[in-house]
Design a protein around this motif. Structure first.
Motif, PDB file in Angstrom:
ATOM      1  N   SER A 705       0.824  -1.220   0.000  1.00 40.38           N
ATOM      2  CA  SER A 705       0.000   0.000   0.000  1.00 40.38           C
ATOM      3  C   SER A 705       0.847   1.254   0.000  1.00 40.38           C
ATOM      4  O   SER A 705       0.324   2.355  -0.075  1.00 40.38           O
ATOM      5  CB  SER A 705      -0.919   0.003   1.232  1.00 40.38           C
ATOM      6  OG  SER A 705      -0.135  -0.006   2.418  1.00 40.38           O
ATOM      7  N   GLY A 706       2.194   1.089   0.082  1.00 38.70           N
ATOM      8  CA  GLY A 706       3.026   2.274   0.138  1.00 38.70           C
ATOM      9  C   GLY A 706       3.516   2.753  -1.204  1.00 38.70           C
ATOM     10  O   GLY A 706       4.096   3.830  -1.303  1.00 38.70           O
ATOM     11  N   ILE A 733      -2.632  10.798   4.519  1.00 36.94           N
ATOM     12  CA  ILE A 733      -1.679   9.851   5.076  1.00 36.94           C
ATOM     13  C   ILE A 733      -2.433   8.632   5.586  1.00 36.94           C
ATOM     14  O   ILE A 733      -3.486   8.756   6.227  1.00 36.94           O
ATOM     15  CB  ILE A 733      -0.872  10.513   6.214  1.00 36.94           C
ATOM     16  CG1 ILE A 733      -0.120  11.734   5.669  1.00 36.94           C
ATOM     17  CG2 ILE A 733       0.110   9.529   6.849  1.00 36.94           C
ATOM     18  CD1 ILE A 733       0.479  12.607   6.728  1.00 36.94           C
ATOM     19  N   THR A 734      -1.896   7.436   5.313  1.00 32.59           N
ATOM     20  CA  THR A 734      -2.551   6.200   5.725  1.00 32.59           C
ATOM     21  C   THR A 734      -2.365   5.968   7.211  1.00 32.59           C
ATOM     22  O   THR A 734      -1.558   6.618   7.876  1.00 32.59           O
ATOM     23  CB  THR A 734      -1.984   4.993   4.956  1.00 32.59           C
ATOM     24  OG1 THR A 734      -0.643   4.748   5.412  1.00 32.59           O
ATOM     25  CG2 THR A 734      -1.983   5.249   3.464  1.00 32.59           C
ATOM     26  N   ARG A 738       2.062   6.461   6.217  1.00 31.98           N
ATOM     27  CA  ARG A 738       2.681   6.576   4.902  1.00 31.98           C
ATOM     28  C   ARG A 738       1.703   7.308   3.990  1.00 31.98           C
ATOM     29  O   ARG A 738       0.496   7.295   4.210  1.00 31.98           O
ATOM     30  CB  ARG A 738       3.001   5.193   4.317  1.00 31.98           C
ATOM     31  CG  ARG A 738       3.814   4.312   5.229  1.00 31.98           C
ATOM     32  CD  ARG A 738       4.180   3.020   4.552  1.00 31.98           C
ATOM     33  NE  ARG A 738       5.183   3.221   3.513  1.00 31.98           N
ATOM     34  CZ  ARG A 738       5.848   2.225   2.948  1.00 31.98           C
ATOM     35  NH1 ARG A 738       5.626   0.982   3.301  1.00 31.98           N
ATOM     36  NH2 ARG A 738       6.737   2.465   2.003  1.00 31.98           N
ATOM     37  N   PRO A 739       2.221   7.938   2.938  1.00 36.39           N
ATOM     38  CA  PRO A 739       1.311   8.595   1.981  1.00 36.39           C
ATOM     39  C   PRO A 739       0.567   7.563   1.153  1.00 36.39           C
ATOM     40  O   PRO A 739       1.064   6.463   0.910  1.00 36.39           O
ATOM     41  CB  PRO A 739       2.260   9.434   1.122  1.00 36.39           C
ATOM     42  CG  PRO A 739       3.570   8.726   1.206  1.00 36.39           C
ATOM     43  CD  PRO A 739       3.636   8.130   2.586  1.00 36.39           C
ATOM     44  N   PRO A 826      -7.529   1.266  13.605  1.00 31.51           N
ATOM     45  CA  PRO A 826      -6.759   0.411  12.696  1.00 31.51           C
ATOM     46  C   PRO A 826      -7.657  -0.636  12.059  1.00 31.51           C
ATOM     47  O   PRO A 826      -8.578  -1.152  12.692  1.00 31.51           O
ATOM     48  CB  PRO A 826      -5.718  -0.230  13.618  1.00 31.51           C
ATOM     49  CG  PRO A 826      -5.602   0.717  14.764  1.00 31.51           C
ATOM     50  CD  PRO A 826      -6.961   1.309  14.947  1.00 31.51           C
ATOM     51  N   TRP A 827      -7.382  -0.949  10.813  1.00 28.30           N
ATOM     52  CA  TRP A 827      -8.258  -1.849  10.061  1.00 28.30           C
ATOM     53  C   TRP A 827      -8.406  -3.208  10.731  1.00 28.30           C
ATOM     54  O   TRP A 827      -9.456  -3.803  10.739  1.00 28.30           O
ATOM     55  CB  TRP A 827      -7.723  -2.031   8.650  1.00 28.30           C
ATOM     56  CG  TRP A 827      -8.531  -2.991   7.846  1.00 28.30           C
ATOM     57  CD1 TRP A 827      -8.240  -4.271   7.520  1.00 28.30           C
ATOM     58  CD2 TRP A 827      -9.833  -2.748   7.308  1.00 28.30           C
ATOM     59  NE1 TRP A 827      -9.244  -4.843   6.805  1.00 28.30           N
ATOM     60  CE2 TRP A 827     -10.244  -3.931   6.655  1.00 28.30           C
ATOM     61  CE3 TRP A 827     -10.683  -1.640   7.295  1.00 28.30           C
ATOM     62  CZ2 TRP A 827     -11.462  -4.038   6.011  1.00 28.30           C
ATOM     63  CZ3 TRP A 827     -11.901  -1.747   6.653  1.00 28.30           C
ATOM     64  CH2 TRP A 827     -12.275  -2.932   6.023  1.00 28.30           C
ATOM     65  N   LYS A 828      -7.342  -3.695  11.350  1.00 32.11           N
ATOM     66  CA  LYS A 828      -7.381  -5.040  11.923  1.00 32.11           C
ATOM     67  C   LYS A 828      -8.337  -5.148  13.110  1.00 32.11           C
ATOM     68  O   LYS A 828      -8.762  -6.247  13.463  1.00 32.11           O
ATOM     69  CB  LYS A 828      -5.983  -5.480  12.344  1.00 32.11           C
ATOM     70  CG  LYS A 828      -5.351  -4.584  13.403  1.00 32.11           C
ATOM     71  CD  LYS A 828      -3.940  -5.068  13.722  1.00 32.11           C
ATOM     72  CE  LYS A 828      -3.278  -4.162  14.768  1.00 32.11           C
ATOM     73  NZ  LYS A 828      -1.902  -4.612  15.058  1.00 32.11           N
TER      74      LYS A 828
END
Length: 871
Positions: A705-706, A733-734, A738-739, A826-828
């Motif tokens: 994803s980066g 920003i994720t 990270r962008p 967070p997605w998890k």
């Protein structure tokens, strides 16, 4: 080849029916227009014998064989009668010759395809037979008192589709039935415990309809579970100055206060679309005096004596004539029609307009004219119907089509359903009667109260506890959203549907945005737990505590402010399309949705016209701002954390405050349209140690994803820190710090903000011409406020500086652009949204990053608590 699946042993039987062959006399097949019902004396007699083509001879024989074997003997209870592609031949043949079963099946096929927007081709659907009981009830509902009956329906022929959506076919007109609300035929039977079809004639069965109303009056007004849910009290309208009704027996206008027997009498109201006027081509509501004065009877100036009767005009529109006939047929006497009963005196008219909740709420019945676009179209069932259901006899059984095309689709697509004024008329009414071409539909405020002229329900269905409880939580299948949820205590979530449903409706005069909703807003203040509004924003109560006197509530204004505009279809990645009008009306405050035009109004199209307005409906909303309201009369009202225990004062002020002072976490940001290379430079400055730009590193990281460079060459809208050097946290920003990848970031949020901000700038500049080159070269200076969050999503209000300043303090003002939502968990662990501790920790982490307190925080300008004046 047609394939028939046996219910007993699942043995496939095939028969070659591709030879069109000759037509034969067939006694098992009989097509007839249903006889008239009730007061109707007109009927179409079926022919003694009917021609069946060779294909339909095979269908009839095999279907009869399948029915004789039984379709209820297995758990599956669903059998496909024809294979994919077969019905295409039947429909084609029905256009060439007179075959009763061809015509019957063609009617079902076309009704289903129309209800689905012609999504499915004729060759892709098939005929099914099964249990009407199972189709009507949801998978977890069991009503043993209801006997099984037979049902035929049209459905996609694909096996995977059949099993995947097997339970979603709800009968017969459910607004929640995505795949099967039309193309249905029910068995005719005398068993009162079966779900069964009913033939209808050119005239409505008014005796049957009157029995529905009487049933409600007898049983629903004294229900111990929902007391007074359908209660009407005609004496309430005595408080309305100059309230008048039409005496249908003498065709005169009379004052309600002058009717001697009014204590025991009732009146019927009419809800309809005004249509073309001498000065307008659009429908107008009661407050649109510029047009309505032309046709209203001059009661005040011409007839000052309230004891005098006023004769109706000798020539009335067909709709009004039919409404008078319907009232008499239902054995009532008085009718209320705004065109004739609202007086022309400005003061009296204003009082009556503000009393719509009483007028429609006190009517014994409201007749809804949903078929026509203006009063020149009469009421089907009073005027002869032109679209009668068809029936066919197969062996010893007769099937009749119901709701073809689907009643839900016809009501949803009617002009009546697009008008702003008519929404409150349906909502406020205790009982609604729709007289449609496909039959009459009736509903009241009591759960499970729907009645259909073309279908009969067993009484046990209305007594189903599972279905009843399901309706209490807002899952009723009523076609019109009514006020019935009022007695469910704190269950007020269904009311959040009101603004989004109203937002897409049309008004002739935009300053009527509040007037056309005033009846609903007045009503909501009177319910058990009152719901107040601020310029149309519904301030929903939340239970705060429990005392010896019962629960206490608090009102969260911030959650009401967290509404958002959805995707703007007038913008593409390469070119800005010229809107027909600009988004704001500049009549009401920018922070209220009533001052914004729907996407459909801007350019005639929208991604989803029924969801152009999205509201925060989460039960666990936490405010992160303080709000102060500047009162027009002077002074302020402070809401700490956006919450307050008492909002009743809003009902006492002459005009709601227009200025909000919001204090909370805020930042100034820039919205720019940049190339991929320019974006890469911002990435390097924001994260100099992560994923350096360049094709080689991009290729190495392409699967993660980066990765970010070399994906596309389009320009995109990006939110940049106010320092002009870094990406704006947290939008660009994720969650992994990270962008976003240039290809993966669709620019959805920034793209919509850019188009809304640009349109606002055009309005500031009093320009209606959108210039694509200027648009893409503009840098928008915005302010963003973190309003609050629920257990998963944070809500950010985005604002644009207004040219208007506060003259007294010289404080700069801002206008709302939109609200942006971003997940902060967070997605998890996002699936564990009900984990309060995880939610709290994630929000604390987000706030720390906003203030740049973490070592791994992004560089740039920290967010800080600012005070912002929003107008």
């Amino acid at each position: 080849m047609f394939t028939f699946i046996s219910a007993m042993d699942d043995i496939s039987l095939t028969m070659d029916l591709h030879d069109q062959g000759d037509f034969h006399q067939a006694s098992p097949g009989q097509l007839s227009a249903p006889d008239g019902a009730g007061s109707s004396t007109e009927s179409s007699q079926p022919p003694e014998t009917t021609k069946f083509c060779s294909k339909c001879q095979g269908i009839s024989a095999k279907l009869e064989e399948l029915l004789d074997q039984g379709v209820f003997s297995t758990d599956r209870q669903t059998r496909r009668v024809t294979s994919e592609g077969d019905l295409g031949h039947v429909v084609e043949l029905s256009q060439k010759a007179q075959c009763s079963l061809c015509g019957f099946l063609s009617h079902m096929v076309e009704a289903y395809r129309v209800s689905q927007g012609n999504w499915w081709a004729i060759s892709e659907v098939a005929l099914y037979v099964g249990s009407a009981k199972r189709r009507y009830l949801e998978w977890n509902q069991h009503v043993p008192e209801v006997h099984d009956s037979l049902l035929l329906w049209i459905w996609p022929a694909r096996e995977s589709f059949m099993y995947e959506h097997d339970w979603e076919l709800l009968l017969p007109f459910s607004r929640r039935a995505k795949y099967g609300s039309a193309g249905i035929a029910l068995e005719l039977t005398d068993d009162p415990n079966k779900i069964r079809g009913e033939p209808i004639g050119p005239r409505a069965n008014f005796e049957l309809i009157r029995s529905w109303v009487d049933e409600c009056i007898t049983n629903h007004q004294t229900s111990p579970g929902l007391p007074d849910v359908c209660k009407t009290n005609a004496s309430v309208v005595l408080d309305i100055p100059g309230f008048m009704v039409i005496d249908c027996s003498s065709r005169t206008l009379v004052y309600w206060s002058q009717i001697p027997e009014r204590k025991d009498c009732a009146y019927v109201a009419l809800s309809y679309v005004w249509g073309t006027k001498p000065t307008s081509d659009d429908e107008v509501g009661p407050a649109d005096s510029a047009n309505r004065d032309h046709n209203m009877i001059k009661t005040t100036t011409q007839n000052p004596d309230p004891t005098n009767e006023r004769q109706l005009p000798s020539s009335l529109p067909p709709l009004i004539e039919d409404a008078i006939t319907a009232v008499i047929s239902l054995r009532y006497r008085y009718l209320w029609v705004d065109r004739y009963c609202i007086q022309n005196d400005p003061q009296t008219k204003h009082a009556q307009i503000q009393s719509m909740d009483k007028i429609y709420g006190s009517a014994t019945l409201t007749i809804v004219a949903a078929e026509g676009n203006d009063p020149s179209f009469g009421l089907p069932g009073v005027s002869p119907r032109s679209e009668l259901p068809t029936s066919v006899r197969i062996g010893s059984r007769t099937f009749v089509t119901v709701g073809t095309p689907g009643l839900a689709e016809k009501v949803k697509g009617s002009k009546w359903n697009t008008r702003a004024w008519t929404m409150q008329e349906g909502f406020l009414s205790s009982r609604c009667l729709f007289l449609m071409e496909s039959g009459a539909y009736y509903q009241c405020n009591f759960p499970l109260s729907q009645r259909y002229e073309s279908m009969r329900e067993p009484p046990a269905l209305s007594r189903s506890k599972d279905r009843f409880n399901n309706c209490l939580w807002g899952n009723d299948d009523s076609l019109v959203f009514t006020k019935g949820a009022r007695y469910h205590g704190q269950i007020v979530g269904p009311y959040l549907r009101l603004p989004s449903g109203y937002f897409v409706r049309h008004l002739t005069f935009e300053d009527d945005s509040i007037n056309a909703l005033s009846g609903i807003l007045t009503y909501l203040k009177s319910i058990k737990v009152p719901i107040y509004d601020l310029w149309g924003l519904l301030i929903i109560p939340e239970q705060d505590d429990w005392t010896s006197n019962g629960p206490t509530y608090r009102y969260n204004l911030v959650q009401s402010l967290a509404w958002s505009y959805v995707r703007d279809q007038s913008f593409s990645k390469t070119k800005l399309r010229q809107p027909t009008i600009l988004p704001r009306k500049h009549i009401f405050p920018s922070w209220s949705w009533v001052d914004w035009r729907s996407r459909t109004a801007l350019d005639g199209q929208c991604f989803n016209s029924t969801h152009t307005l999205q509201l925060s409906a989460h039960h666990f909303f936490t405010s992160l701002v303080d709000i102060t309201l500047e009162l027009n009369e002077g002074g302020t009202v402070h809401w700490e954390n956006g919450n307050v225990a008492d909002t009743s004062w809003l009902a006492t002020v002459s005009q709601h405050p227009r200025v909000l002072i919001i204090h909370g976490y805020s930042c100034n940001t820039q919205l720019r349209n940049v190339t991929e290379e320019e974006w890469g430079e911002f990435c390097d400055k924001t994260f100099p140690s992560k994923t350096p730009p360049g094709k080689e590193s991009h290729e190495q990281d392409r699967q993660s994803s980066g990765h970010r460079l070399g994906c596309k060459t389009d320009r995109k809208w990006v939110m940049i820190d106010s320092d002009g050097k870094h990406l704006q946290f947290p939008f660009e920003i994720t969650e992994n710090r990270r962008p976003w990848c240039w290809a993966e970031r669709g620019g959805f949020v920034a793209r919509n903000l850019s188009i809304d901000a640009y349109h606002l700038k055009l309005q500031h500049e009093q320009s209606a011409v959108a210039n694509d080159e200027i648009f893409h070269s503009t840098t928008f200076e915005l302010r963003v406020i973190l309003l609050g969050h629920d257990r998963n999503v944070a809500y950010f209000m985005v604002l644009l500086k207004s040219p208007v300043t506060d003259t007294s303090s010289q404080q700069e003002s801002f206008e709302r652009v939109n609200v942006v939502t971003l997940p902060f968990l967070p997605w998890k662990i996002r699936t564990g949204w009900n984990d309060e501790q995880a939610c709290r920790e994630a929000m604390e982490r987000l706030l720390s990053h906003l203030e740049r307190k973490h070592d791994d925080s992004s560089p740039g300008t920290p967010w800080e608590k600012m005070t912002t004046r929003v107008i």
